[in-house]
Design an enzyme around this catalytic site. Structure first.
Site, PDB file in Angstrom:
ATOM      1  N   TYR A  63       3.587   7.264  -6.176  1.00 55.78           N
ATOM      2  CA  TYR A  63       4.926   7.453  -5.606  1.00 55.78           C
ATOM      3  C   TYR A  63       5.367   8.922  -5.741  1.00 55.78           C
ATOM      4  CZ  TYR A  63       4.956   2.341  -5.948  1.00 55.78           C
ATOM      5  OH  TYR A  63       4.637   1.015  -5.835  1.00 55.78           O
ATOM      6  N   ASN A  91       2.920   1.906 -15.652  1.00 51.45           N
ATOM      7  CA  ASN A  91       2.000   1.867 -14.505  1.00 51.45           C
ATOM      8  C   ASN A  91       1.781   3.300 -13.977  1.00 51.45           C
ATOM      9  OD1 ASN A  91       0.556   1.350 -12.197  1.00 51.45           O
ATOM     10  ND2 ASN A  91       1.865  -0.330 -11.500  1.00 51.45           N
ATOM     11  N   ALA A 104      -0.271  -3.266  -3.190  1.00 52.07           N
ATOM     12  CA  ALA A 104      -1.528  -3.435  -3.946  1.00 52.07           C
ATOM     13  C   ALA A 104      -2.714  -3.103  -3.050  1.00 52.07           C
ATOM     14  CB  ALA A 104      -1.673  -4.862  -4.480  1.00 52.07           C
ATOM     15  N   VAL A 105      -3.784  -2.664  -3.704  1.00 53.33           N
ATOM     16  CA  VAL A 105      -5.061  -2.400  -3.028  1.00 53.33           C
ATOM     17  C   VAL A 105      -6.143  -3.101  -3.851  1.00 53.33           C
ATOM     18  CG1 VAL A 105      -6.728  -0.585  -2.449  1.00 53.33           C
ATOM     19  CG2 VAL A 105      -4.287  -0.239  -1.987  1.00 53.33           C
ATOM     20  N   GLU A 142      11.205  -0.075  -7.806  1.00 55.80           N
ATOM     21  CA  GLU A 142      11.108  -0.173  -9.262  1.00 55.80           C
ATOM     22  C   GLU A 142       9.647  -0.255  -9.642  1.00 55.80           C
ATOM     23  OE1 GLU A 142      13.429  -3.457  -9.004  1.00 55.80           O
ATOM     24  OE2 GLU A 142      15.281  -2.318  -9.168  1.00 55.80           O
ATOM     25  N   ARG A 159      -8.571   4.293  -4.896  1.00 57.48           N
ATOM     26  CA  ARG A 159      -8.839   5.742  -4.909  1.00 57.48           C
ATOM     27  C   ARG A 159      -9.523   6.228  -3.632  1.00 57.48           C
ATOM     28  NH1 ARG A 159      -7.178   7.944  -9.881  1.00 57.48           N
ATOM     29  NH2 ARG A 159      -6.771   9.814  -8.685  1.00 57.48           N
ATOM     30  N   ARG A 160      -9.166   5.592  -2.501  1.00 54.38           N
ATOM     31  CA  ARG A 160      -9.672   6.059  -1.195  1.00 54.38           C
ATOM     32  C   ARG A 160      -8.523   6.447  -0.289  1.00 54.38           C
ATOM     33  NH1 ARG A 160     -14.398   1.833   0.597  1.00 54.38           N
ATOM     34  NH2 ARG A 160     -15.300   1.509  -1.458  1.00 54.38           N
TER      35      ARG A 160
HETATM   36  C1  LIG Z   1      -1.334   1.689  -7.472  1.00 54.47           C
HETATM   37  C2  LIG Z   1      -2.323   1.319  -6.352  1.00 54.47           C
HETATM   38  C3  LIG Z   1      -1.568   0.572  -5.246  1.00 54.47           C
HETATM   39  C4  LIG Z   1      -2.938   2.618  -5.805  1.00 54.47           C
HETATM   40  O1  LIG Z   1      -3.741   2.297  -4.672  1.00 54.47           O
HETATM   41  P1  LIG Z   1      -4.882   3.312  -4.145  1.00 54.47           P
HETATM   42  O2  LIG Z   1      -5.232   2.917  -2.751  1.00 54.47           O
HETATM   43  O3  LIG Z   1      -5.978   3.362  -5.134  1.00 54.47           O
HETATM   44  O4  LIG Z   1      -4.110   4.686  -4.171  1.00 54.47           O
HETATM   45  P2  LIG Z   1      -4.553   6.016  -3.355  1.00 54.47           P
HETATM   46  O5  LIG Z   1      -6.044   6.088  -3.305  1.00 54.47           O
HETATM   47  O6  LIG Z   1      -3.811   6.053  -2.076  1.00 54.47           O
HETATM   48  O7  LIG Z   1      -4.052   7.149  -4.351  1.00 54.47           O
HETATM   49  C5  LIG Z   1      -2.978   8.026  -4.025  1.00 54.47           C
HETATM   50  C6  LIG Z   1      -2.533   8.691  -5.315  1.00 54.47           C
HETATM   51  O8  LIG Z   1      -2.066   7.712  -6.252  1.00 54.47           O
HETATM   52  C7  LIG Z   1      -2.397   8.136  -7.579  1.00 54.47           C
HETATM   53  N1  LIG Z   1      -3.333   7.185  -8.184  1.00 54.47           N
HETATM   54  C8  LIG Z   1      -3.919   6.123  -7.592  1.00 54.47           C
HETATM   55  N2  LIG Z   1      -4.666   5.445  -8.483  1.00 54.47           N
HETATM   56  C9  LIG Z   1      -4.563   6.098  -9.660  1.00 54.47           C
HETATM   57  C10 LIG Z   1      -5.095   5.884 -10.934  1.00 54.47           C
HETATM   58  N3  LIG Z   1      -5.916   4.848 -11.198  1.00 54.47           N
HETATM   59  N4  LIG Z   1      -4.771   6.738 -11.929  1.00 54.47           N
HETATM   60  C11 LIG Z   1      -3.940   7.776 -11.691  1.00 54.47           C
HETATM   61  N5  LIG Z   1      -3.390   8.055 -10.469  1.00 54.47           N
HETATM   62  C12 LIG Z   1      -3.706   7.206  -9.472  1.00 54.47           C
HETATM   63  C13 LIG Z   1      -3.037   9.500  -7.441  1.00 54.47           C
HETATM   64  O9  LIG Z   1      -1.993  10.467  -7.457  1.00 54.47           O
HETATM   65  C14 LIG Z   1      -3.620   9.414  -6.049  1.00 54.47           C
HETATM   66  O10 LIG Z   1      -3.843  10.665  -5.472  1.00 54.47           O
HETATM   67  P3  LIG Z   1      -5.263  11.412  -5.722  1.00 54.47           P
HETATM   68  O11 LIG Z   1      -6.322  10.415  -5.354  1.00 54.47           O
HETATM   69  O12 LIG Z   1      -5.165  12.593  -4.797  1.00 54.47           O
HETATM   70  O13 LIG Z   1      -5.294  11.754  -7.179  1.00 54.47           O
HETATM   71  C15 LIG Z   1      -3.488   0.424  -6.875  1.00 54.47           C
HETATM   72  O14 LIG Z   1      -4.022   1.014  -8.044  1.00 54.47           O
HETATM   73  C16 LIG Z   1      -3.045  -0.979  -7.228  1.00 54.47           C
HETATM   74  O15 LIG Z   1      -3.137  -1.893  -6.409  1.00 54.47           O
HETATM   75  N6  LIG Z   1      -2.553  -1.154  -8.472  1.00 54.47           N
HETATM   76  C17 LIG Z   1      -2.095  -2.495  -8.922  1.00 54.47           C
HETATM   77  C18 LIG Z   1      -0.824  -2.935  -8.224  1.00 54.47           C
HETATM   78  C19 LIG Z   1       0.315  -1.970  -8.474  1.00 54.47           C
HETATM   79  O16 LIG Z   1       0.411  -1.313  -9.501  1.00 54.47           O
HETATM   80  N7  LIG Z   1       1.250  -1.922  -7.502  1.00 54.47           N
HETATM   81  C20 LIG Z   1       2.435  -1.109  -7.601  1.00 54.47           C
HETATM   82  C21 LIG Z   1       3.501  -1.882  -8.304  1.00 54.47           C
HETATM   83  S1  LIG Z   1       5.026  -0.985  -8.363  1.00 54.47           S
END
Ligand SMILES: CC(C)(COP(=O)(O)OP(=O)(O)OC[C@H]1O[C@@H](n2cnc3c(N)ncnc32)[C@H](O)[C@@H]1OP(=O)(O)O)[C@@H](O)C(=O)NCCC(=O)NCCS
Length: 144
Positions: free
Chosen positions: A116, A109, A71-72, A104, A78-79
């Protein structure tokens, strides 16, 4: 952004951070204490200005790794933080001579599935009604 390995001392902050997102696993402070004390567990975390803003947790056993929780904080999404944290887990899996990493993820999501996929994970199967006996999980895997 600073990336580092988390320890049991981070458990209160990890528990606070997981509560900022609904789609990650919620382990609570005690759960994080237990997890970070497990020899098979590797938890990387990200800091911004001294605050924990992201984590990614994995366990490795018998040459197989499993991503268990990611999680972030919403203010820091998106950084590239999750991508960097998972890249660290992939490096560690290689270092430990893992053959593959799996996870999983809820089929709805899209953000996590996109994350991934960007890292090279492929869909290899599904578990029906895996979440709350309602929503399906995708099983994703990467060879490392
Ligand atoms: C999923 C999550 C961990 C992504 O964290 P993040 O730091 O924002 O991700 P990143 O900035 O490293 O993004 C890497 C890639 O992930 C994908 N991505 C991240 N957020 C996205 C969004 N809101 N919609 C679509 N794609 C997304 C994109 O492919 C992105 O690459 P890009 O920026 O070049 O398009 C974050 O949204 C989160 O905490 N979500 C809730 C918890 C969760 O779902 N955990 C995983 C459970 S299996």
């Amino acid at each position: 952004m600073k990336l580092r390995l988390a320890t049991a001392l981070d458990a209160p902050d990890l528990a606070r951070l997981e509560n900022t997102q609904t789609l990650c696993a919620h382990w609570g402070e005690n759960g994080w204490k237990t997890e970070t004390a497990q020899p098979a567990s590797i938890v990387w975390c990200a800091e911004e200005e001294g605050q924990l803003v992201g984590f990614a947790a994995m366990r490795v056993a018998a040459g197989l790794g499993e991503i268990l929780n990611v999680a972030v904080h919403p203010n820091y999404c998106r950084r590239g933080i999750a991508f960097s944290l998972l890249s660290k887990l992939l490096q560690e899996a290689r270092h430990q001579s893992c053959e593959e990493l799996s996870l999983e993820v809820n089929i709805r999501n899209r953000a996590a599935i996109s994350l991934y996929t960007k890292l090279g994970f492929l869909e290899v199967g599904r578990r029906e009604k895996f979440y709350n006996a309602k929503e399906d999980a995708l099983i994703m895997r990467i060879s490392v």
